[in-house]
Design a protein around this motif. Structure first.
Motif, mmCIF file in Angstrom:
data_model
loop_
_atom_site.group_PDB
_atom_site.id
_atom_site.type_symbol
_atom_site.label_atom_id
_atom_site.label_comp_id
_atom_site.label_asym_id
_atom_site.label_seq_id
_atom_site.Cartn_x
_atom_site.Cartn_y
_atom_site.Cartn_z
ATOM 1 N N LEU A 108 0.762 -1.165 -0.136
ATOM 2 C CA LEU A 108 0.281 -0.276 0.202
ATOM 3 C C LEU A 108 0.465 1.038 -0.350
ATOM 4 C CD1 LEU A 108 -2.910 -1.220 2.659
ATOM 5 C CD2 LEU A 108 -2.924 -0.914 -0.150
ATOM 6 N N ASN A 109 1.630 1.683 1.167
ATOM 7 C CA ASN A 109 3.356 2.469 0.833
ATOM 8 C C ASN A 109 3.398 2.264 -0.690
ATOM 9 O OD1 ASN A 109 4.338 4.390 2.318
ATOM 10 N ND2 ASN A 109 6.060 3.080 1.794
ATOM 11 N N GLN A 110 3.783 1.686 -0.900
ATOM 12 C CA GLN A 110 4.467 1.900 -2.628
ATOM 13 C C GLN A 110 3.615 2.511 -3.570
ATOM 14 O OE1 GLN A 110 6.772 -1.897 -4.149
ATOM 15 N NE2 GLN A 110 5.666 -2.622 -2.106
ATOM 16 N N ALA A 111 2.438 1.693 -3.445
ATOM 17 C CA ALA A 111 1.033 2.112 -4.356
ATOM 18 C C ALA A 111 0.976 3.492 -4.298
ATOM 19 C CB ALA A 111 -0.431 0.987 -4.002
ATOM 20 N N ARG A 112 0.315 3.884 -2.633
ATOM 21 C CA ARG A 112 0.503 5.346 -1.662
ATOM 22 C C ARG A 112 1.457 6.776 -3.395
ATOM 23 N NH1 ARG A 112 -0.343 6.748 3.106
ATOM 24 N NH2 ARG A 112 -1.868 8.413 1.967
ATOM 25 N N TYR A 148 -5.456 4.015 0.129
ATOM 26 C CA TYR A 148 -5.101 3.108 0.004
ATOM 27 C C TYR A 148 -4.536 3.744 1.885
ATOM 28 C CZ TYR A 148 -5.016 1.555 -4.606
ATOM 29 O OH TYR A 148 -5.387 0.763 -5.534
ATOM 30 N N GLY A 149 -4.723 4.497 1.656
ATOM 31 C CA GLY A 149 -4.190 5.286 3.189
ATOM 32 C C GLY A 149 -4.627 4.845 4.387
ATOM 33 N N PHE A 150 -5.795 5.143 4.614
ATOM 34 C CA PHE A 150 -7.001 4.514 4.927
ATOM 35 C C PHE A 150 -7.141 3.016 5.447
ATOM 36 C CE2 PHE A 150 -11.062 2.088 5.517
ATOM 37 C CZ PHE A 150 -11.887 2.537 6.394
ATOM 38 N N LEU A 151 -6.956 2.329 3.533
ATOM 39 C CA LEU A 151 -6.498 0.490 4.655
ATOM 40 C C LEU A 151 -5.177 0.592 5.820
ATOM 41 C CD1 LEU A 151 -7.020 -0.771 1.193
ATOM 42 C CD2 LEU A 151 -8.572 -0.769 2.916
#
Length: 162
Positions: A108-112, A148-151
């Motif tokens: 998720l961090n990568q995607a963000r 994604y940050g929420f997740l």
């Protein structure tokens, strides 16, 4: 959509088709290839000193890339639960084994980071949580970053909880 922890499972239930598609896009969105700014954010050398940068690039960066690929592959495998009848508008449930939480946080961090770099999202835009209209692909990218940050927030809360 309802998110909860049940024993050793992080469950995202009642996922509508739109959010299911955004979840399916995590592995692709996490890929920094072709986005030079994203590569720079994900693989920033620790120093400007030429010798250290060369060593970092030779020894650390390949291991980081391996770790990133491994995390993304774990997420891709978990997301297979959302595949199926793509014409169905039925809401779905995603069960994430708690032992995969670190991989999810990583992907998720990568995607963000990749999405923010790809669309050159400003800090002001990234911090504007009241912005809601999705009128362009860039707006959708901003929505993805926030979703994604929420997740990530949910996963972190569950990892630090009882």
């Amino acid at each position: 959509m309802e998110i909860r922890r049940q024993a050793d499972i992080l469950q995202i239930a009642d996922v509508d088709p739109f959010l299911a598609e955004l979840l399916r896009q995590i592995p692709t969105s996490a890929n920094p290839e072709g986005v030079k700014e994203a590569e720079g954010r994900l693989f920033t050398p620790p120093s400007c000193e030429e010798g250290l940068c060369a060593e970092w690039k030779s020894y650390v960066e390949p291991e980081l890339r391996r770790l990133f690929r491994s995390a993304t592959e774990t997420v891709r495998q978990d997301l297979a639960q959302l595949n199926g009848n793509e014409k169905s508008l039925r809401n779905r449930t995603l069960n994430i084994p708690f032992e995969h939480a670190d991989a999810w946080l990583n992907a998720l961090n990568q995607a963000r980071l990749v999405i923010a770099a790809k669309y050159k999202l400003s800090d002001e835009e990234l911090n504007d949580h009241d912005r809601s209209p999705i009128g362009s692909r860039r707006d959708l990218g901003l929505f993805q970053v926030n979703f994604y940050g929420f997740l990530q927030e949910f996963i972190l809360r569950e990892m630090s909880g009882p």
